[in-house]
Design a protein around this motif. Structure first.
Motif, PDB file in Angstrom:
ATOM      1  N   LEU A 262      11.298   7.120  -5.763  1.00 28.85           N
ATOM      2  CA  LEU A 262      11.170   6.229  -4.610  1.00 28.85           C
ATOM      3  C   LEU A 262       9.901   5.389  -4.705  1.00 28.85           C
ATOM      4  CD1 LEU A 262      12.124   5.268  -1.832  1.00 28.85           C
ATOM      5  CD2 LEU A 262      11.006   7.272  -0.832  1.00 28.85           C
ATOM      6  N   LEU A 263       8.793   6.003  -5.089  1.00 30.24           N
ATOM      7  CA  LEU A 263       7.539   5.264  -5.230  1.00 30.24           C
ATOM      8  C   LEU A 263       7.645   4.206  -6.325  1.00 30.24           C
ATOM      9  CD1 LEU A 263       5.045   8.241  -4.832  1.00 30.24           C
ATOM     10  CD2 LEU A 263       5.308   6.318  -3.253  1.00 30.24           C
ATOM     11  N   GLU A 264       8.326   4.533  -7.414  1.00 33.31           N
ATOM     12  CA  GLU A 264       8.542   3.547  -8.481  1.00 33.31           C
ATOM     13  C   GLU A 264       9.382   2.375  -7.970  1.00 33.31           C
ATOM     14  OE1 GLU A 264      10.373   6.004 -11.391  1.00 33.31           O
ATOM     15  OE2 GLU A 264       8.476   6.661 -12.299  1.00 33.31           O
ATOM     16  N   SER A 265      10.387   2.676  -7.157  1.00 38.22           N
ATOM     17  CA  SER A 265      11.229   1.628  -6.584  1.00 38.22           C
ATOM     18  C   SER A 265      10.432   0.756  -5.625  1.00 38.22           C
ATOM     19  CB  SER A 265      12.424   2.261  -5.866  1.00 38.22           C
ATOM     20  OG  SER A 265      13.300   1.291  -5.346  1.00 38.22           O
ATOM     21  N   ILE A 266       9.519   1.368  -4.879  1.00 39.47           N
ATOM     22  CA  ILE A 266       8.708   0.626  -3.912  1.00 39.47           C
ATOM     23  C   ILE A 266       7.776  -0.360  -4.621  1.00 39.47           C
ATOM     24  CG2 ILE A 266       6.782   0.878  -2.284  1.00 39.47           C
ATOM     25  CD1 ILE A 266       8.217   3.455  -1.302  1.00 39.47           C
ATOM     26  N   VAL A 267       7.084   0.085  -5.661  1.00 39.65           N
ATOM     27  CA  VAL A 267       6.131  -0.807  -6.326  1.00 39.65           C
ATOM     28  C   VAL A 267       6.848  -1.931  -7.074  1.00 39.65           C
ATOM     29  CG1 VAL A 267       4.359   0.973  -6.516  1.00 39.65           C
ATOM     30  CG2 VAL A 267       5.989   0.660  -8.386  1.00 39.65           C
ATOM     31  N   SER A 268       8.088  -1.685  -7.509  1.00 38.97           N
ATOM     32  CA  SER A 268       8.824  -2.735  -8.212  1.00 38.97           C
ATOM     33  C   SER A 268       9.476  -3.713  -7.249  1.00 38.97           C
ATOM     34  CB  SER A 268       9.890  -2.120  -9.121  1.00 38.97           C
ATOM     35  OG  SER A 268      10.866  -1.430  -8.350  1.00 38.97           O
ATOM     36  N   SER A 269       9.820  -3.260  -6.024  1.00 37.38           N
ATOM     37  CA  SER A 269      10.477  -4.138  -5.034  1.00 37.38           C
ATOM     38  C   SER A 269       9.944  -3.832  -3.639  1.00 37.38           C
ATOM     39  CB  SER A 269      12.001  -3.958  -5.075  1.00 37.38           C
ATOM     40  OG  SER A 269      12.521  -4.172  -6.357  1.00 37.38           O
ATOM     41  N   PRO A 270       8.694  -4.204  -3.352  1.00 39.34           N
ATOM     42  CA  PRO A 270       8.108  -3.848  -2.052  1.00 39.34           C
ATOM     43  C   PRO A 270       8.763  -4.542  -0.870  1.00 39.34           C
ATOM     44  CG  PRO A 270       6.634  -5.295  -3.289  1.00 39.34           C
ATOM     45  CD  PRO A 270       7.740  -4.915  -4.213  1.00 39.34           C
ATOM     46  N   ASN A 271       9.527  -5.608  -1.116  1.00 43.37           N
ATOM     47  CA  ASN A 271      10.177  -6.316  -0.017  1.00 43.37           C
ATOM     48  C   ASN A 271      11.653  -5.955   0.126  1.00 43.37           C
ATOM     49  OD1 ASN A 271       7.862  -7.860   0.769  1.00 43.37           O
ATOM     50  ND2 ASN A 271       8.175  -9.151  -1.040  1.00 43.37           N
TER      51      ASN A 271
ATOM     52  N   ALA B 217      -1.999   3.688 -10.366  1.00 38.30           N
ATOM     53  CA  ALA B 217      -2.808   2.469 -10.276  1.00 38.30           C
ATOM     54  C   ALA B 217      -2.071   1.379  -9.504  1.00 38.30           C
ATOM     55  CB  ALA B 217      -3.160   1.989 -11.679  1.00 38.30           C
ATOM     56  N   THR B 218      -0.752   1.245  -9.743  1.00 38.74           N
ATOM     57  CA  THR B 218       0.027   0.208  -9.059  1.00 38.74           C
ATOM     58  C   THR B 218       0.103   0.483  -7.562  1.00 38.74           C
ATOM     59  OG1 THR B 218       1.361   0.003 -11.070  1.00 38.74           O
ATOM     60  CG2 THR B 218       2.195  -1.059  -9.091  1.00 38.74           C
ATOM     61  N   LEU B 219       0.188   1.746  -7.173  1.00 40.66           N
ATOM     62  CA  LEU B 219       0.190   2.098  -5.745  1.00 40.66           C
ATOM     63  C   LEU B 219      -1.133   1.722  -5.096  1.00 40.66           C
ATOM     64  CD1 LEU B 219       2.010   5.555  -5.877  1.00 40.66           C
ATOM     65  CD2 LEU B 219       2.850   3.497  -4.735  1.00 40.66           C
ATOM     66  N   THR B 220      -2.216   1.933  -5.807  1.00 44.87           N
ATOM     67  CA  THR B 220      -3.537   1.577  -5.279  1.00 44.87           C
ATOM     68  C   THR B 220      -3.651   0.070  -5.099  1.00 44.87           C
ATOM     69  OG1 THR B 220      -4.522   3.494  -6.382  1.00 44.87           O
ATOM     70  CG2 THR B 220      -6.018   1.755  -5.666  1.00 44.87           C
TER      71      THR B 220
ATOM     72  N   LEU C 108      -4.050   4.341   1.151  1.00 48.87           N
ATOM     73  CA  LEU C 108      -3.121   5.120   0.340  1.00 48.87           C
ATOM     74  C   LEU C 108      -2.306   6.060   1.218  1.00 48.87           C
ATOM     75  CD1 LEU C 108      -2.050   5.961  -2.441  1.00 48.87           C
ATOM     76  CD2 LEU C 108      -3.921   7.626  -2.571  1.00 48.87           C
ATOM     77  N   PHE C 109      -2.936   6.593   2.266  1.00 45.93           N
ATOM     78  CA  PHE C 109      -2.208   7.457   3.187  1.00 45.93           C
ATOM     79  C   PHE C 109      -1.010   6.726   3.790  1.00 45.93           C
ATOM     80  CE2 PHE C 109      -1.485   8.178   7.729  1.00 45.93           C
ATOM     81  CZ  PHE C 109      -0.921   9.440   7.681  1.00 45.93           C
ATOM     82  N   MET C 110      -1.208   5.481   4.199  1.00 46.89           N
ATOM     83  CA  MET C 110      -0.125   4.731   4.842  1.00 46.89           C
ATOM     84  C   MET C 110       1.026   4.478   3.866  1.00 46.89           C
ATOM     85  SD  MET C 110      -2.493   2.084   7.011  1.00 46.89           S
ATOM     86  CE  MET C 110      -3.677   2.701   8.223  1.00 46.89           C
ATOM     87  N   ILE C 111       0.690   4.186   2.603  1.00 47.48           N
ATOM     88  CA  ILE C 111       1.732   4.024   1.590  1.00 47.48           C
ATOM     89  C   ILE C 111       2.527   5.316   1.439  1.00 47.48           C
ATOM     90  CG2 ILE C 111       2.145   3.799  -0.890  1.00 47.48           C
ATOM     91  CD1 ILE C 111       1.503   1.145  -0.108  1.00 47.48           C
TER      92      ILE C 111
END
Length: 496
Positions: free
Chosen positions: A195-204, A11-14, A24-27
């Motif tokens: 990696l996806l968990e790290s991205i949603v927690s710190s996208p910058n 859900a957070t990725l969406t 979603l493909f680009m993510i």
């Protein structure tokens, strides 16, 4: 191999995709390329991906296969924030899709890459994200059940399938078993999830800071890492000298003009000057020029520069002024250590006279701040053009130093001796060209090693009493052609 992302992560990725105005493909493409870059250490990657091929209204309701394969080129930079990289990848994907009418076959034909039978052209990794919701097929009087096909052959080296099912993202890796085993793919799925968990927690966060190892894997790596032995760490050249000064404080270290400095005395005087240099802002990768006539202060200055963590640039005061000016300008010298009679040569430089007293500074060795990767000295040699060229050289037993301290051979003589517990013998300037005076000095100081030009060593051994040279154990000749006569003459007069 199948895996599943948790509902909260899915859900957070969406939500992140909507916030960044991407699909979603680009993510997934951004995350997958970061993971592949970490594995391969490559910053320029290509990933293949399928396109529905129904970009026009005329094809929207037609029955048939319109799928085309596009190639996404990924340029990664370690310091680039993930959000910026995602935008870059989105722009790249939109440009690709604007030319989706070109088939993959046409692109391959136009580029005409070198073909290999073992893998597909242009890319070897495929990403397929199913972003069209699947609906149950209903037919009158028939029950329709979808079946998952067991694909026994991988079309590419590695393919990642992603699909949204019941509020969760489900993944499937299809892989070439000649290249990967099941455990590798299992780790890859876990790394991608982390990696996806790290991205949603710190996208910058910068790409290099995004984690791929779970906490359990990090702890496992730490458990495997052997303890670092302090004894196994290589010492820098001035640290070897410091060890010897502690172990043999009263042993002679430097002989010049009838005076001798012990290892402790030489170390302490170098320490005081090194602390002074640190106080002047000198440190790792600082460049300090040293110009002095032969003296104890010259050797003290060289040691002090290394102890301060800087690199020394030797400037022989006998050099022409034009050469000195060129080296100073080219080397980017931060500070110059010299002697009062030589100040006129360096009127434009920030200079320090090394004859002055530095007794206000500590006798203790400075805390090390350099490593094996730091520059120890920059020495200028004349190249084929006659213009001096700088060469960065990392740090290298009574030894008679005949060469100028601005020659690279001096480094071996000075630091080899002082790191092995020997005594460094400096002839006075007026004795350098007098074989008889040097032979007398060799006898007085019981010199065991020397380095000289073959012609000059011939003069020493022919023009002086052989009895004065009996202490010599090793004679190194270099700098010009050496005939066998020189060696034969040495062995005849000084048999082992």
């Amino acid at each position: 191999m199948a895996f599943e992302l948790s509902q909260p992560l899915s859900a957070t990725l969406t939500v992140l995709a909507k916030q960044k105005n991407v699909t979603l493909f680009m993510i997934m493409a951004a995350a997958f390329s970061v993971l592949l870059s970490r594995y391969s250490h490559h910053k320029d990657l290509t990933i293949g991906y399928p396109s529905a091929g129904r970009n026009q209204a005329q094809t929207a309701n037609l029955i048939g296969f319109f799928v085309n394969t596009l190639v996404l080129r990924c340029h990664l930079q370690d310091d680039m924030p993930f959000s910026q990289y995602l935008k870059h990848l989105r722009d790249q994907a939109l440009q690709d899709q604007a030319h989706a009418e070109l088939t993959f076959g046409q692109i391959v034909e136009a580029i005409n890459p070198v073909r290999h039978a073992e893998h597909a052209p242009l890319f070897q990794v495929m990403l397929a994200v199913q972003n069209v919701p699947t609906t149950a097929l209903q037919l009158a009087d028939l029950t329709v059940t979808p079946l998952t096909l067991a694909n026994e052959v991988s079309q590419f080296d590695l393919t990642l399938f992603i699909e949204h099912v019941d509020g969760k993202l489900q993944g499937l890796f299809e892989y070439n078993t000649d290249l990967f085993d099941a455990s590798t793919i299992e780790n890859m799925a876990e790394h991608l999830t982390t990696l996806l968990e790290s991205i949603v927690s710190s996208p910058n966060a910068p790409l290099k800071q995004l984690a791929i190892l779970s906490k359990q894997q990090q702890q496992q790596l730490l458990a495997w890492q052997p303890p670092v032995s302090k004894e196994a760490q290589p010492l820098l050249i001035h640290q070897l000298f410091e060890q010897l000064a502690d172990a043999n404080p009263d042993k002679p270290a430097l002989a010049y003009a009838g005076q001798t400095l012990s290892y402790q005395q030489l170390n302490q005087r170098a320490n005081q000057l090194a602390h002074y240099l640190r106080a002047q802002g000198m440190g790792a990768e600082s460049r300090i020029g040293v110009s002095a006539i032969r003296s104890a202060e010259l050797i003290i200055a060289l040691l002090a520069v290394l102890k301060a963590g800087a690199a020394y640039i030797p400037l022989d005061p006998d050099y022409p002024q034009q050469r000195l000016d060129y080296i100073i300008d080219n080397a980017g010298i931060d500070l110059l250590l010299t002697q009062t009679p030589l100040l006129a040569k360096f009127s434009t430089q920030r200079t320090v006279c090394i004859e002055q007293s530095f007794t206000d500074y500590s006798l203790a060795s400075p805390t090390p701040i350099t490593t094996l990767q730091n520059t120890a000295y920059i020495i200028y040699t004349s190249g084929s053009t006659g213009q001096p060229k700088g060469a960065l050289i990392e740090p290298l037993t009574c030894f008679l130093l005949l060469s100028s301290f601005a020659f690279d051979s001096s480094v071996a003589g000075i630091f080899w001796t002082l790191s092995q517990g020997g005594c460094l013998c400096l002839p006075q300037q007026n004795d350098l060209t007098h074989p008889a005076a040097l032979a007398k000095l060799i006898h007085q100081q019981q010199v065991s090693h020397l380095l000289a030009l073959p012609s000059f060593y011939t003069a020493i051994i022919n023009d002086s009493g052989v009895a004065l040279l009996g202490s010599l154990k090793v004679v190194i000749v270099a700098g010009e052609a050496c005939s066998s006569t020189v060696a034969n003459n040495h062995h005849e007069k000084l048999p082992a």
